[in-house]
Design a protein around this motif. Structure first.
Motif, PDB file in Angstrom:
ATOM      1  N   ALA A   5       0.909  -1.179   0.143  1.00 29.84           N
ATOM      2  CA  ALA A   5       0.107   0.025   0.106  1.00 29.84           C
ATOM      3  C   ALA A   5       0.716   1.260   0.171  1.00 29.84           C
ATOM      4  O   ALA A   5       1.981   1.222   0.733  1.00 29.84           O
ATOM      5  N   ASP A   8       0.490   6.891   3.485  1.00 34.06           N
ATOM      6  CA  ASP A   8      -1.060   7.762   3.945  1.00 34.06           C
ATOM      7  C   ASP A   8      -0.620   9.122   4.259  1.00 34.06           C
ATOM      8  O   ASP A   8      -0.115   9.326   5.182  1.00 34.06           O
ATOM      9  N   THR A  10      -3.072  11.836   3.888  1.00 34.21           N
ATOM     10  CA  THR A  10      -4.138  12.614   4.024  1.00 34.21           C
ATOM     11  C   THR A  10      -4.511  13.014   5.484  1.00 34.21           C
ATOM     12  O   THR A  10      -4.517  11.890   6.261  1.00 34.21           O
ATOM     13  N   ARG A  12      -6.373  13.268   9.126  1.00 28.91           N
ATOM     14  CA  ARG A  12      -7.335  12.338   9.404  1.00 28.91           C
ATOM     15  C   ARG A  12      -8.532  13.216   9.955  1.00 28.91           C
ATOM     16  O   ARG A  12      -9.518  12.280  10.283  1.00 28.91           O
ATOM     17  N   ALA A  36       2.885  15.195   3.950  1.00 30.71           N
ATOM     18  CA  ALA A  36       1.669  15.006   5.095  1.00 30.71           C
ATOM     19  C   ALA A  36       1.560  16.317   5.701  1.00 30.71           C
ATOM     20  O   ALA A  36       0.293  16.839   5.947  1.00 30.71           O
ATOM     21  N   GLN A 230       2.710   5.949   9.580  1.00 34.35           N
ATOM     22  CA  GLN A 230       2.369   6.613   8.425  1.00 34.35           C
ATOM     23  C   GLN A 230       2.636   8.068   8.524  1.00 34.35           C
ATOM     24  O   GLN A 230       2.604   8.709   9.592  1.00 34.35           O
ATOM     25  N   ASN A 232       0.704  10.461   7.816  1.00 35.08           N
ATOM     26  CA  ASN A 232      -0.339  11.386   8.557  1.00 35.08           C
ATOM     27  C   ASN A 232      -0.426  11.211  10.037  1.00 35.08           C
ATOM     28  O   ASN A 232      -1.113  11.776  10.731  1.00 35.08           O
TER      29      ASN A 232
END
Length: 264
Positions: A5, A8, A10, A12, A36, A230, A232
């Motif tokens: 994957a 990340d 984005t 939260r 981020a 991650q 984020n």
């Protein structure tokens, strides 16, 4: 965690205007943790200057994400090793937005080397020029425009505290960054400008696959939480230090590292 994957970036949670109207320049923000941070700062109302080194398309992609959050933004080329480039990025930021309130020094490089005898002088010069000199050049330029209430946040690393057996030179640069931010915090305290750091542990960013491909399968499993973080999950540490939430904090380092005990 799915090792296939993507990272990340984005944010939260909904924004609450903690950086409303603030002008924020983030070095090394076309990827990884810097990306981020740029997206979170945008969500919190900042005017965000994204910087990229090699890939303009990556900078433009992050700028689009910043604007999708409803924020004003700008994408600039930055060569952290070049003092003139650092000064130009700050000058363009001030020209575009009228000032500079938050500087995030984040641009950095690394590569694996198991044998100290194989670390060549050209590489040592390059990694220190990027990871350490770049922080100094950006701070010099930024402080010509920063006023009381401004904030500088430097990315250091868990490796500044515990070292890393195959990131010898990188660990050394991170230790230098740590010393620099603490000294600069003491230097600027009377001016009301705060300087702090974030020392991430193993964070799932594109840099890991590019520089440590042989370690991807086990990356982050040696920390108490048994996984990498991650981007984020790290960015809120920068938000706290950049915003008024951290108004009584300077010369300190936050440790989003999955539970690694750190002393000092």
């Amino acid at each position: 965690m799915d090792r296939d994957a993507p990272a990340d970036f984005t944010p939260r949670f909904p924004g609450s205007g903690r950086l409303a109207g603030k002008v924020c320049l983030i070095s090394g923000s076309s990827s990884g943790i810097g990306r981020a941070v740029a997206m979170l700062f945008a969500r919190e109302g900042a005017k965000v200057v994204v910087t990229y080194h090699k890939a303009k398309e990556e900078g433009d992609e992050v700028l689009a994400a910043v604007k999708a959050e409803g924020a004003e933004g700008l994408a600039l080329h930055l060569d952290a090793t070049d003092r003139a480039s650092c000064r130009a990025a700050v000058a363009q930021t001030v020209e575009a937005f009228g000032g500079l309130d938050v500087l995030v020094c984040n641009a950095g490089i690394q590569r694996v080397e198991t044998d100290i005898a194989q670390i060549d002088p050209d590489w040592v010069e390059k990694i220190f020029a990027t990871n350490v000199y770049g922080y100094i050049w950006l701070a010099q330029a930024a402080l010509e425009h920063m006023r009381e209430g401004a904030s500088i946040v430097c990315t250091t690393s868990v490796n500044a505290y515990r070292g890393h057996p195959v990131l010898l030179d990188y660990s050394a640069t991170k230790g230098a960054e740590l010393g620099f931010l603490r000294a600069l915090a003491a230097n600027l305290a009377d001016k009301g400008i705060r300087v702090n750091g974030v020392a991430p542990g193993p964070i799932w960013t594109p840099l890991i696959g590019e520089t440590m491909p042989e370690n991807v399968a086990n990356f982050g499993t040696d920390v108490p939480m048994k996984r990498p973080g991650q981007p984020n999950e790290v960015a809120p540490a920068y938000l706290f230090l950049a915003s008024a939430d951290g108004s009584y904090v300077t010369g300190q380092v936050l440790h989003p590292n999955g539970g690694i005990p750190i002393n000092g």
